[in-house]
Scaffold this motif. Structure first.
Motif: not given
Lengths: 326, 285, 315
Positions: C118-127, C129-135
């Motif tokens: 949820m946080v990654a989606a809410a902060r979509r595109g931010s660093w 989000d990027q690091s969470l998604s990559g991790m």
């Protein structure tokens, strides 16, 4: 009559991969209390995002306000905080949308979706809010309202869902209802019913309405005044009667000539030559000039003046005749 | 399984490129292992047992004094071999059963029911059951894991083929008197290429993880062969004395699976949206 | 709803039966006399002959299967060659560990995966989000046993905070505090699966955010957090729940490995050890039990989905 909503010199800028483009350029419209204004234009003319700008629902990453003012009951909406805007949205300005099939939350009961609106703006008990929701369903002529409260959206037809949307919109007795093509997605017979319902409710509640459409047949049916937009700019505005009787803008004339009967839609019209220029071609001229049969050099060079055809009828055209308004 | 497919990815081009780069590096390692490896991967040297990373042994040495770097490089050979074998079996069987099922509806009913039943077994469990019957060994690992992913592949191929079959131009081909084999080879198989590329990337990635699990459990490739899974399995009891021993083989497994998933994700995102549904199951659409 | 339930259970039973047939057949595919296989190397010829009669090996495969099935239904899964006790007893002993491990893992997956997604989606595109998604993408590719071994190294061997292996029952001495034995295993097991749930939650939240009904909700002037929770998350949850089946399959596979890494006395490790010991009755019984549980939980997930999505009931 007091002016309820006034939009002045509104400029909306779209942010695309290929850079910013002006979507709405210097738009000015006004709606008085209890009045119904139809905002007419082809798709892409900027009418829907104008409505979203008034509601404060612009997708911020894609469209921003470049300039101008939006005033509601004398308050400047663009200067309000997010919290203050939320107090107005839904409560004093409500909106219904084009797609009744997808505009209701599929996993929430109808009653809860109406109650959510009521309880967002008023301190009432759940029980009282439910009772109000049932009344609202009755107001929008849904049979067995108390039972329907427990239904899910997929259990209703498209027309009924749009009635529910109207019930939600009217839940807090708004001063202004924005209806964005509310009948476009519906069957013809259902369209007529919804229009009649909206007209009745608007008069019953003495509510102002901003009715967005591309269907001129609908305009005559529901609006007191009409504002015709072309490509992000206002072309002509005035009382429905006058604009239909003496259309002064070549675009309006084209539109009306092409109305074989009252319910023809703009999209089907082929008689106006050319097509919408893309909004990115920021023209220091009349935007309609490339498609205009009357266009001459001045049209391609200078923006059109505002011309008063009568006291209640204005046109934005070099060739309209009448008195130029400074 | 197709878990990856259900999770729509982020990023895209750049990450996929990075993934391809890693895969290419691993492929070079696998192809030229004997020339790239600084030492013999099975040469024992009791004098340097469990030595930490040093100039002589970049990744350190294991409990027999074998050079970890050389073993990791040679491990990429078995990883590639198993990956290719598994993909060949999964895709070969999957295409055959999937297309046959789509073309012959009665046979399809039966085959797809069998696939359903096999998918009632969690992946590793099915592989283990097959190993019980087949016995352990390189080929049997490949066969067991290949059969596991044959089921998912067959289901995807079946879905896509049915869709293609129902499309107008296949009807048109039938109307013009085309025979079934011609329809299969001219109309269905060519259109399976891109979805199967996506599936191959995912299967290759999962094969790495499953094969490593089998090795780790002592039910995969015989222990004398240097595979990443075997290296971790053998070194696990030395983890407190020589924690670096597990680091590199584990990272290699993760890198291989990660880069293949990156490529598969990017390829899936570029697929025709109607075909993406085949990878998403109920969750999308 | 009732009709939906009946249909789902109607699909569940034949699959279970067919799976049980596969499990029954696979023992017979092992080279050698099935009775000798089932009794192991130490069996006397008399015992093998007795089992041959009991298994009905002279009769047709169908009769043998039905005989076996009726035994299974009555809870008779045969005896372990190695332990010389009924297989069912061994499974029941292992279930506590496995079920608690699975539950604890689900707590991490849901309690960590959903909010982070949820946080990654809410902060979509931010660093962030990027690091969470990559991790999360990388974590999903890491072998669980490898993560588990390093968790043991750090938290058990070096820091000494948590036990590295084994699990004494919470019903014995130590009580609920024994759950700490499952802490590291459940974290190792949760890591790759939570990563998938993060990615899935993020993606479906972003999908739902574009829906018309979310715009309707925003037009009501309700608090943005309420829009996110009641409208966006509630609908995104449907996608996530429908993927639980996949997650579960991955989780069971990885639990087999994780139980081995942490020497947990669960059903998963029993499968592996029985394979290494050639204790075929136990292999057969445990696999059957795991498939039964897997199918049953999948059925439960489907029912949960139907409960969450009112549209399912009409279909």
């Amino acid at each position: 009559m007091n002016t309820l909503l006034s939009v002045r010199d509104l400029e909306l800028v779209g942010h695309t991969a290929s850079g910013p483009r002006t979507l709405v350029d210097g738009l000015s419209i006004a709606v008085s209390e209890g009045e119904s204004l139809a905002l007419v234009g082809e798709s892409g003319s900027g009418k829907s995002i104008t409505a979203l700008a008034i509601m404060g629902l612009l997708p911020e990453a894609e469209v921003t306000v470049g300039g101008g003012r939006i005033e509601f009951s004398g308050e400047s909406l663009l200067d309000l905080s997010a919290l203050e805007r939320r107090r107005i949205a839904g409560n004093r300005i409500a909106m219904i949308f084009q797609e009744p099939m997808t505009s209701l939350n599929p996993v929430m009961r109808i009653g809860d979706q109406i109650v959510e609106m009521i309880r967002a703006h008023e301190r009432v008990s759940l029980r009282a809010a439910m009772a109000r929701a049932a009344e609202l369903l009755a107001d929008v002529r849904i049979p067995e309202p108390a039972m329907r409260l427990r239904a899910y959206p997929h259990q209703l037809s498209g027309g009924q869902r749009q009635r529910v949307m109207i019930a939600i919109a009217l839940a807090c007795r708004p001063k202004l209802l924005i209806a964005d093509e509310p009948t476009t997605a519906l069957d013809v017979t259902v369209q007529a019913q919804i229009l009649a319902l909206l007209r009745d409710l608007q008069q019953e509640l003495a509510m102002a309405m901003l009715f967005i459409t591309h269907d001129l047949g609908v305009v005559a049916n529901i609006a007191d005044r009409v504002a015709i937009m072309y490509c992000g700019q206002l072309a002509e505005t005035g009382s429905v009667k006058e604009v239909f009787r003496t259309p002064s803008h070549p675009y309006t004339r084209g539109l009306l000539h092409c109305v074989p009967n009252a319910s023809a839609e703009l999209d089907e019209l082929v008689a106006i030559p050319g097509q919408l220029p893309s909004a990115s071609e920021s023209l220091a001229a009349c935007r309609f000039a490339p498609r205009c049969p009357l266009a001459d050099t001045i049209c391609h060079r200078t923006p059109p003046p505002t011309v008063a055809v009568s006291a209640v009828h204005f046109c934005h055209c070099h060739h309209a005749g009448g008195v130029a308004v400074p | 399984m197709t878990t990856y497919a259900t999770a729509t990815g982020f990023g895209g081009q750049k990450l996929a490129f990075a993934g391809l780069l890693i895969i290419a590096t691993l492929a070079v390692c696998a192809l030229f292992a004997p020339w790239l490896a600084p030492a013999d991967p099975i040469a024992i040297d009791p004098l340097v047992r469990l030595s930490p990373p040093s100039a002589a042994h970049w990744f350190g040495t294991d409990h027999f004094g074998r050079d970890t770097l050389s073993r990791v490089i040679h491990g990429s050979r078995m990883a590639a071999f198993i990956g290719i074998g598994v993909v060949a079996i999964a895709l070969g069987g999957g295409i055959t059963f999937g297309v046959l099922s789509a073309v012959f509806p009665r046979l399809g009913m039966l085959l797809m029911r069998i696939v359903d039943v096999m998918m009632a077994f969690p992946a590793l469990l099915l592989a283990l059951a097959l190993i019980v019957v087949l016995g352990r060994g390189v080929e049997n690992s490949i066969l067991a894991i290949g059969v596991v992913y044959m089921t998912t592949t067959a289901r995807i191929v079946y879905g896509v083929s049915l869709r293609l079959k129902s499309e107008v131009w296949v009807d048109a081909a039938l109307a013009m008197g085309a025979r079934t084999p011609r329809i299969v080879f001219r109309h269905i198989l060519p259109n399976l290429v891109s979805p199967l590329f996506v599936q191959a990337s995912f299967v290759f990635a999962f094969a790495q993880l499953q094969a490593a699990s089998l090795d780790f459990l002592g039910l995969g490739v015989p222990p004398e062969t240097p595979t990443w899974g075997n290296m971790i399995s053998e070194s696990r009891i030395y983890i407190t004395r020589a924690p670096w021993l597990l680091l590199f083989p584990g990272l290699m497994i993760a890198l291989a699976a990660f880069s293949l998933n990156l490529v598969g994700d990017a390829a899936r995102d570029r697929l025709d949206p109607r075909l993406q549904a085949a990878f998403g199951g109920r969750s999308r659409s | 709803m009732l009709r939906y339930l009946i249909r789902r259970i109607g699909a569940f039973l034949p699959t279970l039966l067919a799976a049980s047939f596969l499990i029954f057949v696979f023992i017979r595919l092992i080279p050698g006399d099935p009775a000798a296989v089932m009794l192991g190397d130490q069996a006397t010829p008399e015992a093998i002959e007795a089992l041959r009669v009991e298994m009905g090996l002279e009769e047709s495969l169908a009769v043998q299967y039905l005989r076996w099935l009726s035994d299974v239904v009555r809870g008779d899964l045969g005896d372990s060659i190695f332990f010389q006790v009924p297989v069912l007893e061994l499974i029941v002993d292992g279930l506590e560990t496995s079920v608690l491990l699975a539950l604890m893992t689900m707590v991490w997956i849901v309690g960590f995966g959903l909010p982070v997604g949820m946080v990654a989606a809410a902060r979509r595109g931010s660093w962030l989000d990027q690091s969470l998604s990559g991790m999360s993408m990388f974590l999903a590719s890491v072998p669980t046993f490898w993560v588990g071994l390093y968790l043991i190294l750090i938290f058990a061997a070096i820091l000494g905070w948590l036990p590295s292996s084994g699990y004494p029952s919470i019903f014995g001495e130590g009580g609920l505090a024994n759950l700490r034995y499952l802490l590291l295993p459940s974290i190792a097991l949760a890591a790759p699966n939570a990563a998938l749930i993060i990615r899935l939650t993020r993606a479906s939240m972003l999908d739902v955010y574009r829906e018309d009904y979310v715009r309707t909700a925003r037009a009501k002037g309700i608090h943005p957090l309420r829009v996110i929770v009641r409208h966006v998350f509630r609908n995104a949850l449907l996608t996530v729940v429908s993927a639980f089946g996949f997650t579960l399959a991955a989780l069971i596979s990885e639990a087999v490995v994780t139980e081995t890494v942490f020497s947990l006395p669960g059903v998963g490790r029993m499968v592996v050890q029985s394979i290494l010991r050639r204790d075929y009755p136990v292999i057969q019984g445990t696999i059957l039990m795991i498939v039964l549980l897997y199918l049953a939980i999948n059925l439960a997930v489907d029912i949960l989905y139907a409960w969450l999505d009112p549209r399912v009931k009409l279909r």
